[in-house]
Write a protein that holds these residues in place. Structure first.
Motif, mmCIF file in Angstrom:
data_model
loop_
_atom_site.group_PDB
_atom_site.id
_atom_site.type_symbol
_atom_site.label_atom_id
_atom_site.label_comp_id
_atom_site.label_asym_id
_atom_site.label_seq_id
_atom_site.Cartn_x
_atom_site.Cartn_y
_atom_site.Cartn_z
ATOM 1 N N VAL A 62 0.839 -1.206 0.000
ATOM 2 C CA VAL A 62 0.000 0.000 0.000
ATOM 3 C C VAL A 62 0.870 1.251 0.000
ATOM 4 O O VAL A 62 0.610 2.201 -0.742
ATOM 5 C CB VAL A 62 -0.970 -0.001 1.201
ATOM 6 C CG1 VAL A 62 -1.688 1.334 1.327
ATOM 7 C CG2 VAL A 62 -1.976 -1.139 1.057
ATOM 8 N N ARG A 63 1.910 1.261 0.820
ATOM 9 C CA ARG A 63 2.790 2.434 0.896
ATOM 10 C C ARG A 63 3.388 2.747 -0.471
ATOM 11 O O ARG A 63 3.335 3.876 -0.951
ATOM 12 C CB ARG A 63 3.897 2.185 1.906
ATOM 13 C CG ARG A 63 4.863 3.343 2.041
ATOM 14 C CD ARG A 63 6.068 2.915 2.878
ATOM 15 N NE ARG A 63 6.998 4.006 3.031
ATOM 16 C CZ ARG A 63 7.912 4.342 2.115
ATOM 17 N NH1 ARG A 63 7.992 3.689 0.974
ATOM 18 N NH2 ARG A 63 8.734 5.351 2.336
ATOM 19 N N LEU A 85 -6.795 -0.233 -5.339
ATOM 20 C CA LEU A 85 -5.895 -0.619 -4.252
ATOM 21 C C LEU A 85 -6.683 -1.063 -3.023
ATOM 22 O O LEU A 85 -6.358 -2.077 -2.398
ATOM 23 C CB LEU A 85 -4.958 0.543 -3.906
ATOM 24 C CG LEU A 85 -3.963 0.320 -2.774
ATOM 25 C CD1 LEU A 85 -3.094 -0.910 -3.015
ATOM 26 C CD2 LEU A 85 -3.102 1.563 -2.594
ATOM 27 N N LEU A 86 -7.727 -0.343 -2.688
ATOM 28 C CA LEU A 86 -8.581 -0.726 -1.562
ATOM 29 C C LEU A 86 -9.250 -2.079 -1.822
ATOM 30 O O LEU A 86 -9.366 -2.909 -0.930
ATOM 31 C CB LEU A 86 -9.624 0.350 -1.285
ATOM 32 C CG LEU A 86 -10.548 0.109 -0.098
ATOM 33 C CD1 LEU A 86 -9.769 -0.105 1.190
ATOM 34 C CD2 LEU A 86 -11.510 1.278 0.052
ATOM 35 N N ARG A 87 -9.648 -2.309 -3.063
ATOM 36 C CA ARG A 87 -10.239 -3.609 -3.419
ATOM 37 C C ARG A 87 -9.234 -4.742 -3.240
ATOM 38 O O ARG A 87 -9.573 -5.820 -2.753
ATOM 39 C CB ARG A 87 -10.729 -3.547 -4.865
ATOM 40 C CG ARG A 87 -11.620 -4.714 -5.253
ATOM 41 C CD ARG A 87 -12.095 -4.571 -6.664
ATOM 42 N NE ARG A 87 -11.138 -5.295 -7.488
ATOM 43 C CZ ARG A 87 -11.174 -5.339 -8.795
ATOM 44 N NH1 ARG A 87 -12.072 -4.660 -9.453
ATOM 45 N NH2 ARG A 87 -10.299 -6.034 -9.470
ATOM 46 N N ASN A 110 -1.426 6.805 3.769
ATOM 47 C CA ASN A 110 -1.063 8.185 4.123
ATOM 48 C C ASN A 110 0.440 8.399 4.049
ATOM 49 O O ASN A 110 0.907 9.426 3.547
ATOM 50 C CB ASN A 110 -1.597 8.532 5.510
ATOM 51 C CG ASN A 110 -3.099 8.683 5.525
ATOM 52 O OD1 ASN A 110 -3.717 8.981 4.512
ATOM 53 N ND2 ASN A 110 -3.712 8.455 6.677
ATOM 54 N N GLU A 111 1.208 7.425 4.529
ATOM 55 C CA GLU A 111 2.667 7.545 4.476
ATOM 56 C C GLU A 111 3.154 7.584 3.026
ATOM 57 O O GLU A 111 3.942 8.451 2.644
ATOM 58 C CB GLU A 111 3.326 6.377 5.207
ATOM 59 C CG GLU A 111 4.834 6.444 5.190
ATOM 60 C CD GLU A 111 5.497 5.250 5.849
ATOM 61 O OE1 GLU A 111 6.701 5.055 5.583
ATOM 62 O OE2 GLU A 111 4.844 4.516 6.606
ATOM 63 N N GLY A 112 2.687 6.649 2.208
ATOM 64 C CA GLY A 112 3.127 6.587 0.810
ATOM 65 C C GLY A 112 2.736 7.814 0.019
ATOM 66 O O GLY A 112 3.518 8.339 -0.774
#
Length: 126
Positions: A62-63, A85-87, A110-112
């Protein structure tokens, strides 16, 4: 272009070649594809980018993908990229029966996204 962005080497080191190719294209060059090229990844018990802990894998996935989205995706494509991405994270969460992966999604996203707005970090070699 400056090489591989060291911000993408955290965790499972995913998408570093994608970011590099997109930056090459933005610089006005072409990225060539050779259909007969191949890479042999050698199996080893330790080392490399293997992540046995699903939360750590999701964190790096995810990041790094959100960094790519932040840096390279615009307009409606950004929204659809985030949904996709959420899927993907949802599929892992349901497969592993671990809803904590959604918390990991938020933190890592949030970090990425934040890191994607920073300058590319590459070690300079002489």
């Amino acid at each position: 272009m400056n090489g591989i962005d060291e911000n993408l080497t955290k965790g499972a080191a995913l998408y570093e070649e994608t970011d590099f190719c997109l930056r090459v294209k933005q610089a006005g060059y072409k990225v060539m594809f050779h259909s007969k090229a191949s890479v042999n990844h050698l199996a080893a018990e330790t080392g490399g980018c293997r992540v046995l802990d699903i939360k750590k894998y999701i964190a790096s996935l995810v990041r790094n993908r959100s960094l790519i989205i932040s840096r390279h995706v615009r307009g409606v494509y950004r929204i659809t990229s985030i949904i996709y991405l959420l899927r993907l994270v949802s599929a892992y969460a349901f497969s592993y029966k671990d809803l904590g992966l959604f918390r990991q999604f938020i933190t890592s996203f949030n970090e990425g996204f934040s890191v994607g707005k920073k300058e590319v970090a590459c070690t300079k070699y002489d």
